[in-house]
Write a protein that holds these residues in place. Structure first.
Motif, PDB file in Angstrom:
ATOM      1  N   ASN A 103      62.906  43.962  50.519  1.00 50.89           N
ATOM      2  CA  ASN A 103      63.167  44.980  49.506  1.00 50.89           C
ATOM      3  C   ASN A 103      63.344  44.379  48.113  1.00 50.89           C
ATOM      4  OD1 ASN A 103      63.886  47.782  48.680  1.00 50.89           O
ATOM      5  ND2 ASN A 103      65.834  46.809  48.171  1.00 50.89           N
ATOM      6  N   ASN A 104      64.245  43.417  48.017  1.00 52.72           N
ATOM      7  CA  ASN A 104      64.597  42.930  46.673  1.00 52.72           C
ATOM      8  C   ASN A 104      63.466  42.126  46.035  1.00 52.72           C
ATOM      9  OD1 ASN A 104      66.948  44.152  47.402  1.00 52.72           O
ATOM     10  ND2 ASN A 104      68.283  42.375  47.047  1.00 52.72           N
ATOM     11  N   LEU A 105      62.755  41.363  46.837  1.00 51.05           N
ATOM     12  CA  LEU A 105      61.674  40.547  46.262  1.00 51.05           C
ATOM     13  C   LEU A 105      60.409  41.377  46.048  1.00 51.05           C
ATOM     14  CD1 LEU A 105      62.089  37.181  48.234  1.00 51.05           C
ATOM     15  CD2 LEU A 105      63.199  37.898  46.110  1.00 51.05           C
ATOM     16  N   ASP A 106      60.022  42.167  47.047  1.00 47.89           N
ATOM     17  CA  ASP A 106      58.797  42.982  46.888  1.00 47.89           C
ATOM     18  C   ASP A 106      58.937  43.939  45.708  1.00 47.89           C
ATOM     19  OD1 ASP A 106      57.793  43.455  50.396  1.00 47.89           O
ATOM     20  OD2 ASP A 106      57.701  41.734  49.012  1.00 47.89           O
ATOM     21  N   SER A 107      60.101  44.581  45.619  1.00 49.56           N
ATOM     22  CA  SER A 107      60.290  45.546  44.519  1.00 49.56           C
ATOM     23  C   SER A 107      60.096  44.864  43.170  1.00 49.56           C
ATOM     24  CB  SER A 107      61.703  46.147  44.577  1.00 49.56           C
ATOM     25  OG  SER A 107      61.876  46.853  45.773  1.00 49.56           O
ATOM     26  N   PHE A 108      60.729  43.714  43.020  1.00 50.97           N
ATOM     27  CA  PHE A 108      60.663  43.040  41.719  1.00 50.97           C
ATOM     28  C   PHE A 108      59.239  42.547  41.426  1.00 50.97           C
ATOM     29  CE2 PHE A 108      62.195  39.428  38.797  1.00 50.97           C
ATOM     30  CZ  PHE A 108      62.267  40.281  37.702  1.00 50.97           C
ATOM     31  N   MET A 109      58.583  42.024  42.447  1.00 45.03           N
ATOM     32  CA  MET A 109      57.219  41.520  42.215  1.00 45.03           C
ATOM     33  C   MET A 109      56.266  42.667  41.872  1.00 45.03           C
ATOM     34  SD  MET A 109      56.733  38.337  44.871  1.00 45.03           S
ATOM     35  CE  MET A 109      57.371  39.150  46.324  1.00 45.03           C
ATOM     36  N   ASN A 110      56.470  43.804  42.517  1.00 44.84           N
ATOM     37  CA  ASN A 110      55.622  44.972  42.185  1.00 44.84           C
ATOM     38  C   ASN A 110      55.854  45.412  40.743  1.00 44.84           C
ATOM     39  OD1 ASN A 110      54.460  45.052  44.718  1.00 44.84           O
ATOM     40  ND2 ASN A 110      55.898  46.584  45.518  1.00 44.84           N
ATOM     41  N   VAL A 111      57.106  45.381  40.324  1.00 43.29           N
ATOM     42  CA  VAL A 111      57.418  45.794  38.942  1.00 43.29           C
ATOM     43  C   VAL A 111      56.741  44.850  37.949  1.00 43.29           C
ATOM     44  CG1 VAL A 111      59.319  45.820  37.239  1.00 43.29           C
ATOM     45  CG2 VAL A 111      59.568  47.020  39.420  1.00 43.29           C
ATOM     46  N   ILE A 112      56.868  43.557  38.176  1.00 43.71           N
ATOM     47  CA  ILE A 112      56.280  42.599  37.229  1.00 43.71           C
ATOM     48  C   ILE A 112      54.759  42.749  37.214  1.00 43.71           C
ATOM     49  CG2 ILE A 112      55.957  40.162  36.641  1.00 43.71           C
ATOM     50  CD1 ILE A 112      58.650  39.567  37.979  1.00 43.71           C
ATOM     51  N   CYS A 126      53.033  46.043  29.656  1.00 48.23           N
ATOM     52  CA  CYS A 126      54.473  45.956  29.353  1.00 48.23           C
ATOM     53  C   CYS A 126      54.917  44.537  29.673  1.00 48.23           C
ATOM     54  CB  CYS A 126      55.249  46.953  30.221  1.00 48.23           C
ATOM     55  SG  CYS A 126      57.036  46.672  30.132  1.00 48.23           S
ATOM     56  N   GLY A 127      55.249  43.788  28.635  1.00 51.90           N
ATOM     57  CA  GLY A 127      55.548  42.369  28.868  1.00 51.90           C
ATOM     58  C   GLY A 127      57.026  42.025  28.811  1.00 51.90           C
ATOM     59  N   ASN A 128      57.900  43.032  28.674  1.00 51.23           N
ATOM     60  CA  ASN A 128      59.338  42.729  28.503  1.00 51.23           C
ATOM     61  C   ASN A 128      60.109  43.094  29.771  1.00 51.23           C
ATOM     62  OD1 ASN A 128      59.179  41.951  25.626  1.00 51.23           O
ATOM     63  ND2 ASN A 128      58.504  44.100  25.397  1.00 51.23           N
ATOM     64  N   ILE A 129      60.555  42.051  30.474  1.00 47.47           N
ATOM     65  CA  ILE A 129      61.210  42.272  31.775  1.00 47.47           C
ATOM     66  C   ILE A 129      62.650  41.742  31.721  1.00 47.47           C
ATOM     67  CG2 ILE A 129      61.059  41.889  34.271  1.00 47.47           C
ATOM     68  CD1 ILE A 129      58.423  42.993  33.409  1.00 47.47           C
ATOM     69  N   MET A 135      66.137  33.869  43.703  1.00 48.49           N
ATOM     70  CA  MET A 135      64.670  33.877  43.862  1.00 48.49           C
ATOM     71  C   MET A 135      64.011  34.784  42.831  1.00 48.49           C
ATOM     72  SD  MET A 135      64.747  33.946  47.999  1.00 48.49           S
ATOM     73  CE  MET A 135      63.077  33.580  48.469  1.00 48.49           C
ATOM     74  N   CYS A 136      64.646  35.907  42.531  1.00 45.61           N
ATOM     75  CA  CYS A 136      64.075  36.805  41.504  1.00 45.61           C
ATOM     76  C   CYS A 136      64.132  36.148  40.128  1.00 45.61           C
ATOM     77  CB  CYS A 136      64.796  38.142  41.498  1.00 45.61           C
ATOM     78  SG  CYS A 136      64.315  39.223  42.865  1.00 45.61           S
ATOM     79  N   GLU A 137      65.178  35.389  39.861  1.00 50.22           N
ATOM     80  CA  GLU A 137      65.210  34.646  38.585  1.00 50.22           C
ATOM     81  C   GLU A 137      64.033  33.668  38.546  1.00 50.22           C
ATOM     82  OE1 GLU A 137      68.798  32.512  37.760  1.00 50.22           O
ATOM     83  OE2 GLU A 137      70.009  34.310  37.458  1.00 50.22           O
ATOM     84  N   ASP A 138      63.797  32.986  39.652  1.00 48.94           N
ATOM     85  CA  ASP A 138      62.698  31.998  39.684  1.00 48.94           C
ATOM     86  C   ASP A 138      61.338  32.683  39.568  1.00 48.94           C
ATOM     87  OD1 ASP A 138      64.350  29.844  42.140  1.00 48.94           O
ATOM     88  OD2 ASP A 138      64.673  30.141  39.984  1.00 48.94           O
ATOM     89  N   ILE A 139      61.202  33.844  40.210  1.00 48.49           N
ATOM     90  CA  ILE A 139      59.941  34.606  40.107  1.00 48.49           C
ATOM     91  C   ILE A 139      59.695  34.980  38.652  1.00 48.49           C
ATOM     92  CG2 ILE A 139      58.865  36.839  40.662  1.00 48.49           C
ATOM     93  CD1 ILE A 139      60.315  36.625  43.439  1.00 48.49           C
ATOM     94  N   LEU A 140      60.722  35.468  37.990  1.00 47.37           N
ATOM     95  CA  LEU A 140      60.558  35.870  36.586  1.00 47.37           C
ATOM     96  C   LEU A 140      60.239  34.646  35.715  1.00 47.37           C
ATOM     97  CD1 LEU A 140      60.599  38.017  34.410  1.00 47.37           C
ATOM     98  CD2 LEU A 140      63.114  37.830  34.339  1.00 47.37           C
ATOM     99  N   ARG A 141      60.981  33.566  35.934  1.00 47.03           N
ATOM    100  CA  ARG A 141      60.761  32.345  35.145  1.00 47.03           C
ATOM    101  C   ARG A 141      59.319  31.857  35.321  1.00 47.03           C
ATOM    102  NH1 ARG A 141      63.407  28.007  38.169  1.00 47.03           N
ATOM    103  NH2 ARG A 141      61.426  28.282  39.255  1.00 47.03           N
ATOM    104  N   ASP A 142      58.835  31.854  36.574  1.00 42.93           N
ATOM    105  CA  ASP A 142      57.481  31.349  36.837  1.00 42.93           C
ATOM    106  C   ASP A 142      56.415  32.288  36.287  1.00 42.93           C
ATOM    107  OD1 ASP A 142      58.303  29.858  40.082  1.00 42.93           O
ATOM    108  OD2 ASP A 142      58.679  29.207  38.009  1.00 42.93           O
ATOM    109  N   TYR A 165      52.135  33.646  32.706  1.00 34.69           N
ATOM    110  CA  TYR A 165      51.470  34.752  31.993  1.00 34.69           C
ATOM    111  C   TYR A 165      52.030  34.863  30.565  1.00 34.69           C
ATOM    112  CZ  TYR A 165      50.953  35.920  36.962  1.00 34.69           C
ATOM    113  OH  TYR A 165      50.718  35.867  38.311  1.00 34.69           O
ATOM    114  N   PRO A 166      51.269  34.476  29.567  1.00 39.30           N
ATOM    115  CA  PRO A 166      51.771  34.455  28.174  1.00 39.30           C
ATOM    116  C   PRO A 166      52.279  35.820  27.689  1.00 39.30           C
ATOM    117  CG  PRO A 166      49.585  33.455  28.329  1.00 39.30           C
ATOM    118  CD  PRO A 166      49.863  34.057  29.667  1.00 39.30           C
TER     119      PRO A 166
END
Ligand code: WQD
Length: 341
Positions: A102-111, A119-122, A158-165, A170-171
């Protein structure tokens, strides 16, 4: 033209308070929530507080990539604040897959959908839990993150790392992670607040439910910790102060004031408070006597953690302002509102 902010999980405790502050700061807001962990109480309260009956609300699940993509395709969204996720620490230990999916899939879908639709501001709702049991206090954003003590806490890391990566790869993507300490209290209107499902895990809702008579007695989980009064110390941050921090962070992103493309901020008061001090503060603020007893330590609890909020103070221009007694009075007013008192 007003900027539009999507608040995913916006019908929940923190999301609803952030929605109020965003609207009052002049942003358009879209609230999207699958309502799996809340009812409409807080969203209805948001409408009353802001006087806006037309706040767009979309009932949807961010685990659904098609629904997530459609949301971004049919709305002009300038920034996302992502709250949608499961957050019960104890439950996550027994249900790791439920939490990771739930927590990882949701966030990855949003990004993914945000990026696809320009929309580049997360902004990610993170937690001080990523620090584990820190060796040195207070913790700064440079304090090393520790192995999580629960799958819930691990999803935050993990969500912090997903966002950081994603920011690195992606510029067009910028990211801010806000690491909350212990959010407590309720909106001064007593129209929105914490609505725990079943028996509260967290301290303050258990206190208010004990005070109102819903719970027999508060158990203080341990008074033999190496702290001044033997009970754990935390950085209890008022929910409205916490919500305002999101407005400062969104403004920083939208106004192009970020110094780096991925930034992290501790959102805390910087002042440690023990469990016993909070109980006494609640009794004093509300002129009542609470029924509590000392109980054994709770597995997984850390002795102490509190923030060094200097970076958020200086860079975001945000500072916790609300007095503890007002926070604790607001928590009690909310509990009485729920009881129809
Ligand atoms: C605080 C203190 C307990 C209940 C968790 C998550 C964190 C964030 C906030 C989501 C501890 C004591 C509690 C009770 C007690 N959640 N306590 N009796 O564990 O610091 O943090 O909630 O983001 O990520 O980890 O908060 O309120 O559960 O506990 O004595 O009935 O109160 O032992 O010392 P915690 P908490």
């Amino acid at each position: 033209m007003k900027s539009c902010v999507l608040v995913s999980g916006g019908a929940g405790f923190i999301g609803s308070h952030v929605t109020v502050e965003l609207i009052e700061a002049g942003y358009d807001v879209i609230v999207a929530d699958n309502m799996s962990n809340c009812d409409s109480t807080c969203f209805e309260g948001v409408k009353k507080i802001t006087g806006k009956d037309d706040i767009p609300f979309i009932k949807m699940d961010f685990r659904d990539p098609v629904a997530t993509e459609l949301l971004f395709a049919t709305n002009k969204i300038d920034a996302v604040i992502h709250f949608a996720g499961f957050k019960a620490v104890g439950e996550s230990v027994g249900e790791p897959l439920k939490y990771y999916k739930n927590n990882l899939d949701s966030f990855m879908n949003v990004i993914e959908s945000a990026r696809a639709r320009g929309c580049g501001n997360i902004l990610f709702s993170s937690s001080a839990t990523v620090y584990g049991e820190p060796d040195k206090l207070p913790v700064t954003e440079e304090t090393p993150r520790q192995p999580a003590t629960s799958p819930y806490g691990n999803t935050k890391k993990m969500c912090e790392d997903i966002l950081r990566d994603c920011v690195k790869a992606y510029p067009e993507i910028k990211g801010i992670a806000l690491r909350y300490f212990n959010p407590i209290g309720a909106h001064p209107s007593a129209l929105i607040g914490e609505l725990p499902n079943g028996i509260p895990n967290n301290l303050v809702p258990f206190i208010t439910q004990t005070a109102i008579g819903k719970r027999e007695c508060l158990s203080v989980f341990g008074d033999d910790y190496p702290t001044p009064d033997g009970t754990c110390q935390r950085d209890f941050i008022d929910i409205v102060d916490l919500a305002k921090a999101h407005v400062f962070a969104v403004r920083r992103m939208l106004d192009g004031e970020m110094r780096k493309d991925y930034e992290v901020f501790n959102i805390g008061t910087g002042k440690p408070l023990s469990v016993m001090e909070l109980i006494k503060g609640f009794e004093k603020a509300n002129n009542l006597s609470l029924n509590y007893k000392i109980a054994p330590r709770r597995y997984g609890d850390i002795t102490a953690i509190w923030a060094d909020p200097t970076l958020a103070n200086n860079e975001l221009g945000w500072k916790a302002e609300r007095k503890l007694e007002d926070t604790l009075a607001s928590a009690w007013a909310w509990e009485k509102h729920l009881a129809g008192k």
